[in-house]
Motif scaffolding. Structure first.
Motif, PDB file in Angstrom:
ATOM      1  N   TYR A  28       0.656  -1.369  -0.127  1.00 30.45           N
ATOM      2  CA  TYR A  28       0.066  -0.237  -0.313  1.00 30.45           C
ATOM      3  C   TYR A  28       0.980   1.517  -0.479  1.00 30.45           C
ATOM      4  O   TYR A  28       1.076   1.979  -0.659  1.00 30.45           O
ATOM      5  CB  TYR A  28      -1.206   0.304   1.182  1.00 30.45           C
ATOM      6  CG  TYR A  28      -1.699  -1.295   1.206  1.00 30.45           C
ATOM      7  CD1 TYR A  28      -3.053  -1.640   0.365  1.00 30.45           C
ATOM      8  CD2 TYR A  28      -2.375  -2.388   2.195  1.00 30.45           C
ATOM      9  CE1 TYR A  28      -3.129  -2.722   0.064  1.00 30.45           C
ATOM     10  CE2 TYR A  28      -2.753  -2.638   2.595  1.00 30.45           C
ATOM     11  CZ  TYR A  28      -4.144  -3.094   1.137  1.00 30.45           C
ATOM     12  OH  TYR A  28      -4.642  -4.295   1.128  1.00 30.45           O
TER      13      TYR A  28
ATOM     14  N   LEU B 189       2.177   1.771  -3.170  1.00 37.96           N
ATOM     15  CA  LEU B 189       0.521   2.200  -4.202  1.00 37.96           C
ATOM     16  C   LEU B 189       1.082   3.435  -4.144  1.00 37.96           C
ATOM     17  O   LEU B 189       0.704   3.995  -5.158  1.00 37.96           O
ATOM     18  CB  LEU B 189       0.002   1.176  -3.942  1.00 37.96           C
ATOM     19  CG  LEU B 189      -1.519   1.673  -4.852  1.00 37.96           C
ATOM     20  CD1 LEU B 189      -1.592   1.307  -6.206  1.00 37.96           C
ATOM     21  CD2 LEU B 189      -2.493   1.069  -4.467  1.00 37.96           C
TER      22      LEU B 189
ATOM     23  N   VAL C 228       1.144  -1.472 -11.487  1.00 42.46           N
ATOM     24  CA  VAL C 228       0.187  -3.377 -11.727  1.00 42.46           C
ATOM     25  C   VAL C 228       1.241  -4.328 -11.001  1.00 42.46           C
ATOM     26  O   VAL C 228      -0.108  -5.188 -11.025  1.00 42.46           O
ATOM     27  CB  VAL C 228       0.303  -3.302 -13.578  1.00 42.46           C
ATOM     28  CG1 VAL C 228       0.121  -4.955 -14.062  1.00 42.46           C
ATOM     29  CG2 VAL C 228      -0.110  -2.790 -14.271  1.00 42.46           C
TER      30      VAL C 228
ATOM     31  N   ALA D 228      -0.385  -4.559  -7.781  1.00 41.11           N
ATOM     32  CA  ALA D 228      -1.472  -4.848  -7.671  1.00 41.11           C
ATOM     33  C   ALA D 228      -2.002  -6.285  -7.569  1.00 41.11           C
ATOM     34  O   ALA D 228      -2.421  -7.182  -7.049  1.00 41.11           O
ATOM     35  CB  ALA D 228      -2.441  -4.290  -9.043  1.00 41.11           C
TER      36      ALA D 228
ATOM     37  N   HIS E 120      -0.492  -7.596  -4.951  1.00 37.51           N
ATOM     38  CA  HIS E 120      -1.501  -7.812  -3.948  1.00 37.51           C
ATOM     39  C   HIS E 120      -2.135  -9.047  -3.386  1.00 37.51           C
ATOM     40  O   HIS E 120      -1.962  -9.477  -2.531  1.00 37.51           O
ATOM     41  CB  HIS E 120      -2.164  -6.357  -3.469  1.00 37.51           C
ATOM     42  CG  HIS E 120      -3.120  -6.512  -2.791  1.00 37.51           C
ATOM     43  ND1 HIS E 120      -4.621  -6.821  -2.771  1.00 37.51           N
ATOM     44  CD2 HIS E 120      -2.653  -5.740  -1.536  1.00 37.51           C
ATOM     45  CE1 HIS E 120      -4.872  -6.542  -2.131  1.00 37.51           C
ATOM     46  NE2 HIS E 120      -4.470  -6.168  -0.998  1.00 37.51           N
ATOM     47  N   LYS E 121      -2.876  -9.291  -5.360  1.00 38.76           N
ATOM     48  CA  LYS E 121      -3.893 -10.378  -5.081  1.00 38.76           C
ATOM     49  C   LYS E 121      -2.892 -12.152  -4.791  1.00 38.76           C
ATOM     50  O   LYS E 121      -3.217 -11.873  -3.900  1.00 38.76           O
ATOM     51  CB  LYS E 121      -4.237 -10.436  -6.431  1.00 38.76           C
ATOM     52  CG  LYS E 121      -4.542 -12.282  -6.817  1.00 38.76           C
ATOM     53  CD  LYS E 121      -6.042 -11.928  -6.859  1.00 38.76           C
ATOM     54  CE  LYS E 121      -7.109 -13.281  -5.971  1.00 38.76           C
ATOM     55  NZ  LYS E 121      -7.642 -12.950  -5.891  1.00 38.76           N
TER      56      LYS E 121
END
Length: 153
Positions: free
Chosen positions: A17, A20, A68, A71, A74-75
């Motif tokens: 986070y 990001l 990207v 992301a 994170h997944k």
């Protein structure tokens, strides 16, 4: 306090986070960062490099790829937090992460024609892509072993 897997996953999520947020700030304020911090006084043109606008575009493209990547990380971390480790989805995520790191490497090599320092970032991204690729291969082997054990009586 004992350090647990849950604590480690939470720290990883917080780090994702934070990166990001830094990435979004980098995209929004790329022009200001380039003019006031990286090239104060506009000396970039005096040194025979490309102009600051080109540098800003390079920086923003790199950050978009990095977002990207974040992301996908994170997944992957969310899957790990649900005890979904050696799955086809995680293997796919690792494969995508390695290709995106390689894309970042190729972009940075291209940027290095105007800004030599980008070659260091390119080398780092290529190395990270290689490490992720090896980890993906380990996950593939572990997944195959898991599948074989699931079908064994």
């Amino acid at each position: 306090m004992k350090w647990t897997d849950k604590n480690s996953i939470m720290l990883t999520r917080i780090s994702i986070y934070l990166f990001l947020i830094v990435g979004v700030i980098g995209i929004v304020f790329a022009d200001t960062i380039a003019h006031d911090i990286i090239f104060p006084g506009g000396f970039v043109a005096d040194m025979g490099f490309g102009d600051i606008t080109t540098f800003v575009i390079c920086m923003q493209l790199g950050i978009v790829v990095a977002i990207v990547i974040l992301a996908l990380l994170h997944k992957l971390v969310m899957n790990l937090s649900k005890d979904e480790v050696f799955t086809e989805e995680n293997i796919h995520l690792l494969r995508m992460l390695s290709w995106l790191c390689m894309l970042e490497c190729v972009l940075d090599v291209g940027f290095a024609f105007n800004y030599a320092s980008w070659i260091l970032v390119a080398a780092a991204m290529g190395f990270i892509a290689l490490i992720i690729r090896v980890i993906k291969n380990v996950f593939c082997q572990a997944y195959l072993l898991k599948e074989e054990n699931d079908f064994t009586i």
